[in-house]
Scaffold this motif. Structure first.
Motif, PDB file in Angstrom:
ATOM      1  N   ARG A 253       0.824  -1.216   0.000  1.00 34.08           N
ATOM      2  CA  ARG A 253       0.000   0.000   0.000  1.00 34.08           C
ATOM      3  C   ARG A 253       0.855   1.261   0.000  1.00 34.08           C
ATOM      4  NH1 ARG A 253      -5.781  -0.826   2.875  1.00 34.08           N
ATOM      5  NH2 ARG A 253      -6.163  -2.970   2.209  1.00 34.08           N
ATOM      6  N   GLU A 254       1.923   1.284   0.776  1.00 35.13           N
ATOM      7  CA  GLU A 254       2.777   2.466   0.803  1.00 35.13           C
ATOM      8  C   GLU A 254       3.452   2.666  -0.550  1.00 35.13           C
ATOM      9  OE1 GLU A 254       5.515   2.321   4.011  1.00 35.13           O
ATOM     10  OE2 GLU A 254       3.966   2.310   5.576  1.00 35.13           O
ATOM     11  N   GLY A 255       3.900   1.571  -1.150  1.00 34.39           N
ATOM     12  CA  GLY A 255       4.513   1.678  -2.470  1.00 34.39           C
ATOM     13  C   GLY A 255       3.536   2.151  -3.518  1.00 34.39           C
ATOM     14  N   TYR A 256       2.268   1.697  -3.402  1.00 42.31           N
ATOM     15  CA  TYR A 256       1.264   2.136  -4.359  1.00 42.31           C
ATOM     16  C   TYR A 256       0.992   3.632  -4.222  1.00 42.31           C
ATOM     17  CZ  TYR A 256      -3.200   2.913  -6.618  1.00 42.31           C
ATOM     18  OH  TYR A 256      -4.191   3.427  -7.407  1.00 42.31           O
ATOM     19  N   LEU A 257       0.904   4.136  -2.995  1.00 38.15           N
ATOM     20  CA  LEU A 257       0.648   5.557  -2.786  1.00 38.15           C
ATOM     21  C   LEU A 257       1.763   6.405  -3.386  1.00 38.15           C
ATOM     22  CD1 LEU A 257      -0.720   5.504   0.874  1.00 38.15           C
ATOM     23  CD2 LEU A 257      -2.016   5.843  -1.230  1.00 38.15           C
ATOM     24  N   GLU A 258       2.974   5.887  -3.381  1.00 33.41           N
ATOM     25  CA  GLU A 258       4.088   6.592  -4.024  1.00 33.41           C
ATOM     26  C   GLU A 258       3.980   6.490  -5.539  1.00 33.41           C
ATOM     27  OE1 GLU A 258       7.361   9.027  -4.087  1.00 33.41           O
ATOM     28  OE2 GLU A 258       6.217   8.389  -2.315  1.00 33.41           O
ATOM     29  N   LEU A 259       3.621   5.301  -6.022  1.00 34.46           N
ATOM     30  CA  LEU A 259       3.470   5.086  -7.459  1.00 34.46           C
ATOM     31  C   LEU A 259       2.310   5.892  -8.021  1.00 34.46           C
ATOM     32  CD1 LEU A 259       4.393   3.343  -9.946  1.00 34.46           C
ATOM     33  CD2 LEU A 259       2.658   1.685  -9.244  1.00 34.46           C
ATOM     34  N   GLU A 260       1.304   6.144  -7.207  1.00 34.37           N
ATOM     35  CA  GLU A 260       0.095   6.839  -7.656  1.00 34.37           C
ATOM     36  C   GLU A 260       0.351   8.295  -8.019  1.00 34.37           C
ATOM     37  OE1 GLU A 260      -4.510   6.849  -6.072  1.00 34.37           O
ATOM     38  OE2 GLU A 260      -2.909   7.386  -4.669  1.00 34.37           O
ATOM     39  N   LYS A 261       1.432   8.866  -7.527  1.00 34.38           N
ATOM     40  CA  LYS A 261       1.720  10.270  -7.809  1.00 34.38           C
ATOM     41  C   LYS A 261       1.917  10.472  -9.315  1.00 34.38           C
ATOM     42  CE  LYS A 261       3.890  10.996  -3.290  1.00 34.38           C
ATOM     43  NZ  LYS A 261       5.141  11.339  -2.566  1.00 34.38           N
ATOM     44  N   PRO A 262       1.420  11.586  -9.865  1.00 37.83           N
ATOM     45  CA  PRO A 262       1.514  11.809 -11.318  1.00 37.83           C
ATOM     46  C   PRO A 262       2.950  11.786 -11.816  1.00 37.83           C
ATOM     47  CG  PRO A 262      -0.019  13.368 -10.318  1.00 37.83           C
ATOM     48  CD  PRO A 262       0.661  12.658  -9.183  1.00 37.83           C
ATOM     49  N   SER A 263       3.155  11.138 -12.941  1.00 36.57           N
ATOM     50  CA  SER A 263       4.462  11.099 -13.603  1.00 36.57           C
ATOM     51  C   SER A 263       4.219  10.903 -15.084  1.00 36.57           C
ATOM     52  CB  SER A 263       5.347   9.981 -13.039  1.00 36.57           C
ATOM     53  OG  SER A 263       4.742   8.713 -13.237  1.00 36.57           O
ATOM     54  N   VAL A 264       5.135  11.393 -15.909  1.00 31.81           N
ATOM     55  CA  VAL A 264       4.988  11.349 -17.361  1.00 31.81           C
ATOM     56  C   VAL A 264       6.016  10.387 -17.942  1.00 31.81           C
ATOM     57  CG1 VAL A 264       5.041  12.716 -19.483  1.00 31.81           C
ATOM     58  CG2 VAL A 264       4.113  13.703 -17.375  1.00 31.81           C
ATOM     59  N   ARG A 265       5.565   9.554 -18.881  1.00 32.90           N
ATOM     60  CA  ARG A 265       6.421   8.578 -19.575  1.00 32.90           C
ATOM     61  C   ARG A 265       7.212   7.733 -18.574  1.00 32.90           C
ATOM     62  NH1 ARG A 265       5.833   9.780 -24.812  1.00 32.90           N
ATOM     63  NH2 ARG A 265       5.282  11.937 -25.350  1.00 32.90           N
ATOM     64  N   GLU A 266       6.497   7.126 -17.679  1.00 33.09           N
ATOM     65  CA  GLU A 266       7.084   6.270 -16.645  1.00 33.09           C
ATOM     66  C   GLU A 266       7.688   5.034 -17.290  1.00 33.09           C
ATOM     67  OE1 GLU A 266       7.848   5.495 -12.515  1.00 33.09           O
ATOM     68  OE2 GLU A 266       6.998   7.252 -13.531  1.00 33.09           O
ATOM     69  N   PRO A 267       8.920   4.659 -16.920  1.00 34.30           N
ATOM     70  CA  PRO A 267       9.514   3.436 -17.479  1.00 34.30           C
ATOM     71  C   PRO A 267       8.834   2.188 -16.924  1.00 34.30           C
ATOM     72  CG  PRO A 267      10.943   4.366 -15.790  1.00 34.30           C
ATOM     73  CD  PRO A 267       9.834   5.368 -16.015  1.00 34.30           C
ATOM     74  N   VAL A 268       9.150   1.054 -17.502  1.00 37.47           N
ATOM     75  CA  VAL A 268       8.578  -0.219 -17.059  1.00 37.47           C
ATOM     76  C   VAL A 268       9.113  -0.582 -15.677  1.00 37.47           C
ATOM     77  CG1 VAL A 268       8.468  -2.694 -17.540  1.00 37.47           C
ATOM     78  CG2 VAL A 268       8.230  -1.035 -19.407  1.00 37.47           C
ATOM     79  N   HIS A 269       8.209  -1.026 -14.795  1.00 37.92           N
ATOM     80  CA  HIS A 269       8.597  -1.507 -13.464  1.00 37.92           C
ATOM     81  C   HIS A 269       8.053  -2.919 -13.284  1.00 37.92           C
ATOM     82  CE1 HIS A 269       9.989   2.429 -12.169  1.00 37.92           C
ATOM     83  NE2 HIS A 269       8.825   2.962 -12.532  1.00 37.92           N
ATOM     84  N   HIS A 270       8.835  -3.751 -12.585  1.00 39.33           N
ATOM     85  CA  HIS A 270       8.415  -5.111 -12.254  1.00 39.33           C
ATOM     86  C   HIS A 270       8.355  -5.260 -10.742  1.00 39.33           C
ATOM     87  CE1 HIS A 270      10.066  -6.768 -16.340  1.00 39.33           C
ATOM     88  NE2 HIS A 270       8.920  -6.126 -16.457  1.00 39.33           N
ATOM     89  N   PHE A 271       7.348  -5.990 -10.257  1.00 38.35           N
ATOM     90  CA  PHE A 271       7.214  -6.260  -8.835  1.00 38.35           C
ATOM     91  C   PHE A 271       7.038  -7.765  -8.652  1.00 38.35           C
ATOM     92  CE2 PHE A 271       5.664  -1.960  -9.533  1.00 38.35           C
ATOM     93  CZ  PHE A 271       6.374  -1.254  -8.565  1.00 38.35           C
ATOM     94  N   ALA A 272       7.955  -8.367  -7.904  1.00 40.50           N
ATOM     95  CA  ALA A 272       7.946  -9.820  -7.708  1.00 40.50           C
ATOM     96  C   ALA A 272       6.825 -10.275  -6.799  1.00 40.50           C
ATOM     97  CB  ALA A 272       9.296 -10.273  -7.140  1.00 40.50           C
ATOM     98  N   ALA A 273       6.295  -9.372  -5.986  1.00 41.83           N
ATOM     99  CA  ALA A 273       5.193  -9.711  -5.079  1.00 41.83           C
ATOM    100  C   ALA A 273       4.303  -8.485  -4.942  1.00 41.83           C
ATOM    101  CB  ALA A 273       5.725 -10.144  -3.711  1.00 41.83           C
ATOM    102  N   VAL A 274       3.028  -8.739  -4.664  1.00 41.71           N
ATOM    103  CA  VAL A 274       2.065  -7.652  -4.547  1.00 41.71           C
ATOM    104  C   VAL A 274       1.070  -7.989  -3.448  1.00 41.71           C
ATOM    105  CG1 VAL A 274       0.592  -8.651  -6.339  1.00 41.71           C
ATOM    106  CG2 VAL A 274       0.420  -6.211  -5.832  1.00 41.71           C
ATOM    107  N   ASP A 275       0.627  -6.985  -2.725  1.00 40.80           N
ATOM    108  CA  ASP A 275      -0.384  -7.165  -1.680  1.00 40.80           C
ATOM    109  C   ASP A 275      -1.648  -7.748  -2.315  1.00 40.80           C
ATOM    110  OD1 ASP A 275      -2.319  -6.955   0.261  1.00 40.80           O
ATOM    111  OD2 ASP A 275      -1.755  -4.936   0.896  1.00 40.80           O
ATOM    112  N   PRO A 276      -2.107  -8.926  -1.889  1.00 39.94           N
ATOM    113  CA  PRO A 276      -3.287  -9.551  -2.514  1.00 39.94           C
ATOM    114  C   PRO A 276      -4.549  -8.694  -2.441  1.00 39.94           C
ATOM    115  CG  PRO A 276      -2.165 -11.085  -1.046  1.00 39.94           C
ATOM    116  CD  PRO A 276      -1.562  -9.753  -0.808  1.00 39.94           C
ATOM    117  N   ALA A 277      -4.620  -7.803  -1.455  1.00 36.35           N
ATOM    118  CA  ALA A 277      -5.814  -6.971  -1.280  1.00 36.35           C
ATOM    119  C   ALA A 277      -5.649  -5.581  -1.892  1.00 36.35           C
ATOM    120  CB  ALA A 277      -6.150  -6.844   0.201  1.00 36.35           C
ATOM    121  N   LEU A 278      -4.560  -5.347  -2.620  1.00 39.97           N
ATOM    122  CA  LEU A 278      -4.297  -4.002  -3.124  1.00 39.97           C
ATOM    123  C   LEU A 278      -5.351  -3.545  -4.122  1.00 39.97           C
ATOM    124  CD1 LEU A 278      -2.497  -1.513  -3.265  1.00 39.97           C
ATOM    125  CD2 LEU A 278      -1.124  -2.678  -5.021  1.00 39.97           C
TER     126      LEU A 278
END
Length: 350
Positions: A253-278
């Motif tokens: 959730r904390e990582g998502y709140l950071e990712l949610e901030k506006p950005s332009v032409r964001e590069p590809v990101h990979h996440f090996a695990a994710v919160d199941p309830a996100l």
């Protein structure tokens, strides 16, 4: 024919060929079965309409030439105003075209309903028995795409992959404003809206790399809101999942709140695990644990507030109040206020 005229015609034909060479016809010849059926619908509808349009254009040009002022041989009938045969042709042909277009559109609208589970992966090839759709949870952000794979437990940003000939079930929502998810090779576009979920069922039949983007304007970074869609064999898809897991990063959730901030032409990101309830938290707009989830708020509202149900949630008016019957009581409160009697103090978090 003179040489200059021949050269001019050849030059015009070459110019037209160059211009047409820049056209991308994937919309009319898509590798995805749903998109291909939609492309066929466009072609059929265009041909049906041309049955009327082409004769009208030709007759317009013919009458303009036939009855020009300098043609003294044209029959002149100033008193003619009606022909039953002509009226039948003029009205029956468009009517038949409209009936045909309406029937085809009605059938394909239900057959290609984005919420309808797929019954085939290609023409003459039904979905194999026992094959479950690949679920992908999609979140449109400012200005990037988040893809969550619940089955694999991974997530990516601006990169989507799926095995060929396996149905895909997309569940889509948005973090802030409305967007439109669109992969022309896969299926038609589908909107994403905050606090709401849409669904899209599709399948890809040919391996390759295709483009995806948002087809609904959503602000300054809209033009860069694009991603690559990889159609892979099952072995290739498994290898791609393994590559994503090698990143070692987790998305909570904390990582998502950071990712949610506006950005332009964001590069590809990979996440090996994710919160199941996100995804459910994003859908219910309560990734921040300090906010009440929409489904909790709606549950309280359904009980007429304060945890009471039906008539129990209505207050009786004081004696002498002539404004009517019972009413719903409301008030403003701050985060530090004690909960009202009857209101559950512990709210679940999914």
């Amino acid at each position: 024919m003179s040489l200059p005229k021949t050269l001019c015609r050849l030059l015009a034909a070459a110019s037209l060929a160059v211009l047409l060479g820049g056209c991308n016809t994937i919309l009319l010849n898509a590798p995805g079965d749903v998109a291909r059926q939609q492309g066929n619908l466009i072609i059929i509808a265009t041909v049906l309409m041309l049955i009327i349009i082409v004769p009208v254009i030709c007759l317009t040009l013919f009458f303009a030439w036939r009855y020009r002022a300098s043609n003294s041989k044209a029959t002149y009938k100033p008193d003619w105003d009606h022909s039953l045969q002509l009226e039948l042709v003029v009205w029956s042909a468009p009517l038949l075209i409209i009936i045909a277009l309406g029937s085809i559109t009605w059938i394909t609208t239900h057959t290609l309903d984005p919420y309808r589970p797929l019954e085939r992966i290609a023409e003459g090839k039904p979905v194999p028995e026992g094959v479950e759709p690949l679920e992908v949870e999609v979140v449109s952000l400012d200005w990037k795409w988040l893809f969550i794979y619940p089955e694999q437990g991974i997530a990516t940003v601006n990169e989507l992959a799926a095995p060929v000939d396996r149905p895909i079930r997309f569940k889509l929502t948005s973090s802030t404003v409305m967007n439109a998810f669109y992969v022309p090779a896969l299926a038609g576009m589908i909107y994403t809206m905050p606090g709401m979920q849409t669904e899209l069922n599709a399948v890809i039949s040919t391996e390759g790399e295709y483009e995806g983007f948002s087809s609904n304007y959503s602000g300054a970074g809209f033009s860069g809101m694009r991603f690559r869609f990889h159609a892979l064999s099952q072995e290739g898809f498994d290898a791609w999942v393994g590559k994503v897991r090698e990143s070692g990063r987790e998305l909570g959730r904390e990582g998502y709140l950071e990712l949610e901030k506006p950005s332009v032409r964001e590069p590809v990101h990979h996440f090996a695990a994710v919160d199941p309830a996100l995804y459910e938290a994003v859908l219910n707009r309560c990734v921040d644990p300090r906010r009440m989830c929409l489904h909790e708020m709606m549950a309280i509202d359904a009980g007429n507030g304060s945890g009471r149900t039906r008539m129990e949630g209505l207050e009786a008016r004081s004696r002498g109040d002539l404004r009517g019957g019972r009413y719903v009581q409301s008030a403003m409160c701050a985060a530090g206020d004690a909960p009202a009697p009857g209101l559950a103090t512990t709210l679940s978090r999914s």
